[in-house]
Design a protein around this motif. Structure first.
Motif, PDB file in Angstrom:
ATOM      1  N   UNK A  98      55.577  30.745  44.588  1.00  0.00           N
ATOM      2  CA  UNK A  98      56.256  32.036  44.720  1.00  0.00           C
ATOM      3  C   UNK A  98      56.148  32.515  46.158  1.00  0.00           C
ATOM      4  N   UNK A  99      56.987  33.481  46.491  1.00  0.00           N
ATOM      5  CA  UNK A  99      57.025  34.020  47.851  1.00  0.00           C
ATOM      6  C   UNK A  99      56.735  35.501  47.836  1.00  0.00           C
ATOM      7  N   UNK A 100      56.111  35.970  48.920  1.00  0.00           N
ATOM      8  CA  UNK A 100      55.760  37.385  49.069  1.00  0.00           C
ATOM      9  C   UNK A 100      56.209  37.874  50.437  1.00  0.00           C
ATOM     10  N   UNK A 101      56.721  39.107  50.530  1.00  0.00           N
ATOM     11  CA  UNK A 101      57.023  39.686  51.843  1.00  0.00           C
ATOM     12  C   UNK A 101      55.730  39.982  52.590  1.00  0.00           C
ATOM     13  N   UNK A 102      55.708  39.713  53.877  1.00  0.00           N
ATOM     14  CA  UNK A 102      54.468  39.819  54.641  1.00  0.00           C
ATOM     15  C   UNK A 102      54.804  40.170  56.082  1.00  0.00           C
ATOM     16  N   UNK A 103      53.865  40.823  56.787  1.00  0.00           N
ATOM     17  CA  UNK A 103      54.026  41.142  58.200  1.00  0.00           C
ATOM     18  C   UNK A 103      52.991  40.374  59.007  1.00  0.00           C
ATOM     19  N   UNK A 104      53.454  39.632  59.996  1.00  0.00           N
ATOM     20  CA  UNK A 104      52.564  38.931  60.913  1.00  0.00           C
ATOM     21  C   UNK A 104      52.385  39.792  62.159  1.00  0.00           C
ATOM     22  N   UNK A 131      59.718  39.960  39.726  1.00  0.00           N
ATOM     23  CA  UNK A 131      58.320  39.639  39.479  1.00  0.00           C
ATOM     24  C   UNK A 131      57.414  40.562  40.280  1.00  0.00           C
ATOM     25  N   UNK A 132      56.176  40.678  39.849  1.00  0.00           N
ATOM     26  CA  UNK A 132      55.169  41.437  40.570  1.00  0.00           C
ATOM     27  C   UNK A 132      53.832  40.714  40.427  1.00  0.00           C
ATOM     28  N   UNK A 133      53.042  40.725  41.501  1.00  0.00           N
ATOM     29  CA  UNK A 133      51.740  40.080  41.474  1.00  0.00           C
ATOM     30  C   UNK A 133      50.633  41.080  41.206  1.00  0.00           C
ATOM     31  N   UNK A 134      49.568  40.591  40.575  1.00  0.00           N
ATOM     32  CA  UNK A 134      48.371  41.392  40.310  1.00  0.00           C
ATOM     33  C   UNK A 134      47.169  40.605  40.799  1.00  0.00           C
ATOM     34  N   UNK A 135      46.294  41.257  41.555  1.00  0.00           N
ATOM     35  CA  UNK A 135      45.055  40.651  42.027  1.00  0.00           C
ATOM     36  C   UNK A 135      43.895  41.495  41.525  1.00  0.00           C
ATOM     37  N   UNK A 136      42.923  40.851  40.892  1.00  0.00           N
ATOM     38  CA  UNK A 136      41.769  41.558  40.330  1.00  0.00           C
ATOM     39  C   UNK A 136      40.495  40.893  40.834  1.00  0.00           C
ATOM     40  N   UNK A 137      39.621  41.663  41.462  1.00  0.00           N
ATOM     41  CA  UNK A 137      38.362  41.155  42.007  1.00  0.00           C
ATOM     42  C   UNK A 137      37.216  41.672  41.152  1.00  0.00           C
ATOM     43  N   UNK A 138      36.443  40.737  40.596  1.00  0.00           N
ATOM     44  CA  UNK A 138      35.338  41.105  39.715  1.00  0.00           C
ATOM     45  C   UNK A 138      34.085  40.342  40.131  1.00  0.00           C
ATOM     46  N   UNK A 139      32.962  40.677  39.508  1.00  0.00           N
ATOM     47  CA  UNK A 139      31.721  39.988  39.801  1.00  0.00           C
ATOM     48  C   UNK A 139      31.777  38.549  39.283  1.00  0.00           C
ATOM     49  N   UNK A 211      31.294  52.262  38.248  1.00  0.00           N
ATOM     50  CA  UNK A 211      30.857  51.914  39.614  1.00  0.00           C
ATOM     51  C   UNK A 211      30.526  50.437  39.768  1.00  0.00           C
ATOM     52  N   UNK A 212      31.034  49.844  40.834  1.00  0.00           N
ATOM     53  CA  UNK A 212      30.671  48.487  41.197  1.00  0.00           C
ATOM     54  C   UNK A 212      31.263  47.397  40.338  1.00  0.00           C
ATOM     55  N   UNK A 213      32.212  47.724  39.451  1.00  0.00           N
ATOM     56  CA  UNK A 213      32.735  46.710  38.538  1.00  0.00           C
ATOM     57  C   UNK A 213      33.835  45.858  39.154  1.00  0.00           C
ATOM     58  N   UNK A 214      34.577  46.406  40.096  1.00  0.00           N
ATOM     59  CA  UNK A 214      35.607  45.585  40.704  1.00  0.00           C
ATOM     60  C   UNK A 214      36.775  46.398  41.228  1.00  0.00           C
ATOM     61  N   UNK A 215      37.849  45.685  41.532  1.00  0.00           N
ATOM     62  CA  UNK A 215      39.004  46.269  42.201  1.00  0.00           C
ATOM     63  C   UNK A 215      40.249  45.544  41.709  1.00  0.00           C
ATOM     64  N   UNK A 216      41.356  46.267  41.591  1.00  0.00           N
ATOM     65  CA  UNK A 216      42.611  45.654  41.166  1.00  0.00           C
ATOM     66  C   UNK A 216      43.752  46.234  41.990  1.00  0.00           C
ATOM     67  N   UNK A 217      44.718  45.391  42.327  1.00  0.00           N
ATOM     68  CA  UNK A 217      45.896  45.871  43.050  1.00  0.00           C
ATOM     69  C   UNK A 217      47.118  45.034  42.689  1.00  0.00           C
ATOM     70  N   UNK A 218      48.272  45.605  42.903  1.00  0.00           N
ATOM     71  CA  UNK A 218      49.524  44.876  42.722  1.00  0.00           C
ATOM     72  C   UNK A 218      50.084  44.498  44.087  1.00  0.00           C
ATOM     73  N   UNK A 219      50.984  43.509  44.103  1.00  0.00           N
ATOM     74  CA  UNK A 219      51.648  43.133  45.348  1.00  0.00           C
ATOM     75  C   UNK A 219      53.052  42.617  45.032  1.00  0.00           C
ATOM     76  N   UNK A 220      54.013  42.871  45.920  1.00  0.00           N
ATOM     77  CA  UNK A 220      55.406  42.498  45.656  1.00  0.00           C
ATOM     78  C   UNK A 220      55.609  40.986  45.711  1.00  0.00           C
ATOM     79  N   UNK A 221      56.528  40.497  44.879  1.00  0.00           N
ATOM     80  CA  UNK A 221      56.944  39.101  44.870  1.00  0.00           C
ATOM     81  C   UNK A 221      58.458  39.047  45.078  1.00  0.00           C
TER      82      UNK A 221
END
Length: 372
Positions: A98-104, A131-139, A211-221
């Motif tokens: 898949x492809x994502x828009x990005x700035x260099x 489409x849409x991307x989801x990124x989830x950071x956990x322990x 607290x301290x459980x993690x982080x989640x974000x979406x990103x365009x595809x």
């Protein structure tokens, strides 16, 4: 500070087709390809004694290679099609791209992100939009619980990589001793219309409102092809909200989680964030100092992932293949300040060799301490 638009191409490949895709990319003139180890959790066909008792199938992880490269937007479609064709991604289980828009923004001297002669194949693999991307950071150790819900619900196939949390633990006092630095980063691509429900589900399953459980974000595809092999021997199926809720009920063995979510962190009361996902790709071992400089400039912390760079050394440039990517979520207004700070800290020195890119984050969530 000037930047220009590029497309970030991500290919998630199994062991059988990785070499073919890399060879074709290098033949096409791509001199900088970033390679990362990961895994695709899927449901196992085999039933263990535990699964017979609980009624739940076990997870089975397939090792994958994750390729990242950055190209001019005009090359995006042909490159996606080439990778899809060479990698045979129209077969379930072969992988995804898949492809994502990005700035260099800035890069060290000698960085060449673009190909020269992309193979244009006669066959055209249908690419999905919306489409849409989801990124989830956990322990570390908690990704499989989230992956199980994703797979049992038929949402899609998650990809998991390992990372190290840097910065945030040092900002939360005594609580840092209970929050491991080792992280698991789960990524998932879903239809746009499902993204809000999926984000809410993952917040609930991962207890990300604590607290301290993690982080989640979406990103365009922009577009892509998804892996539809949810389990050994299964076919893809779309999931309804009822199926997702039912899967979580099965995970916890009750509906108590629903009451807790309603009472303590209902979706309508969540404080969502937006901003930029700033990525610094640099020589391995150099990211910590750059993150420290970014924190002094206002960044709250980062997750560092290990990777390798495959380079065609036609000009005999001395570039380390061992690389790391520092991912940090910041406000849009902080981008230039932080780039200046890491530049002053030597980001583009010969022994650091950084490339700095950013992607928009439409929606993000983590626990935030309430201020009076």
């Amino acid at each position: 500070m000037h930047s220009y638009k590029v497309s970030k191409i991500t290919a998630i490949l199994n062991q059988s087709n990785t070499t073919m895709v890399i060879d074709k990319l290098q033949e096409s003139g791509f001199s900088h390809i970033y390679l990362q180890d990961g895994r695709n959790p899927i449901m196992s066909r085999q039933h263990s004694l535990l699964s017979l008792v609980t009624g739940r199938r076990s997870l089975f992880s397939i090792p994958v290679k994750i390729l990242n490269l950055y190209v001019q937007e005009k090359l995006e479609f042909d490159l996606l099609n080439m990778i899809s064709t060479v990698g045979q991604l129209h077969f379930p289980g072969m992988g995804a791209v898949f492809s994502e828009p990005c700035h260099l923004f800035k890069s060290y001297d000698g960085y060449k992100p673009h190909g020269i002669n992309i193979l244009k194949t006669k066959s055209k693999v249908p690419l999905l939009n919306d489409l849409m991307g989801i990124c989830c950071i956990v322990q570390r150790g908690e990704a499989d619980q989230i992956a199980r819900i994703i797979l049992e619900s038929g949402i899609g196939v998650p990809t998991v990589v390992y990372g190290t949390g840097t910065g945030l633990r040092e900002k939360i006092g005594l609580l840092r001793v209970t929050i491991p630095a080792e992280k698991e980063v789960i990524s998932l691509i879903v239809p746009k219309w499902d993204v809000s429900d999926v984000v809410e589900t993952l917040i609930a399953v991962g207890r990300l409102h604590l607290p301290g459980r993690g982080f989640i974000n979406t990103f365009p595809i922009h577009r892509g092809i998804l892996n539809t092999k949810l389990s050994l021997g299964s076919k893809y199926q779309a999931a309804s909200t009822d199926q997702i809720i039912s899967a979580i009920d099965s995970l916890y063995g009750s509906v108590e989680w629903r009451r807790n979510e309603i009472e303590h962190s209902p979706a309508k009361k969540r404080s969502y964030l937006d901003g930029s996902d700033l990525n610094i790709i640099c020589n391995s071992g150099k990211g910590v100092n750059l993150v420290r400089a970014a924190m002094k400039a206002g960044c709250s912390g980062a997750t560092i992932e290990q990777m390798r760079m495959l380079q065609r050394d036609e000009e005999h440039n001395v570039v380390s293949p061992a690389r790391e990517r520092c991912k940090m979520m910041i406000k849009h207004t902080q981008v230039h300040t932080i780039i200046d700070a890491v530049s002053d800290a030597g980001a583009f020195d010969d022994n650091v060799q950084s490339v700095i890119l950013s992607q928009d984050v439409p929606k993000a969530f983590t626990y935030l301490k309430k201020t009076s």
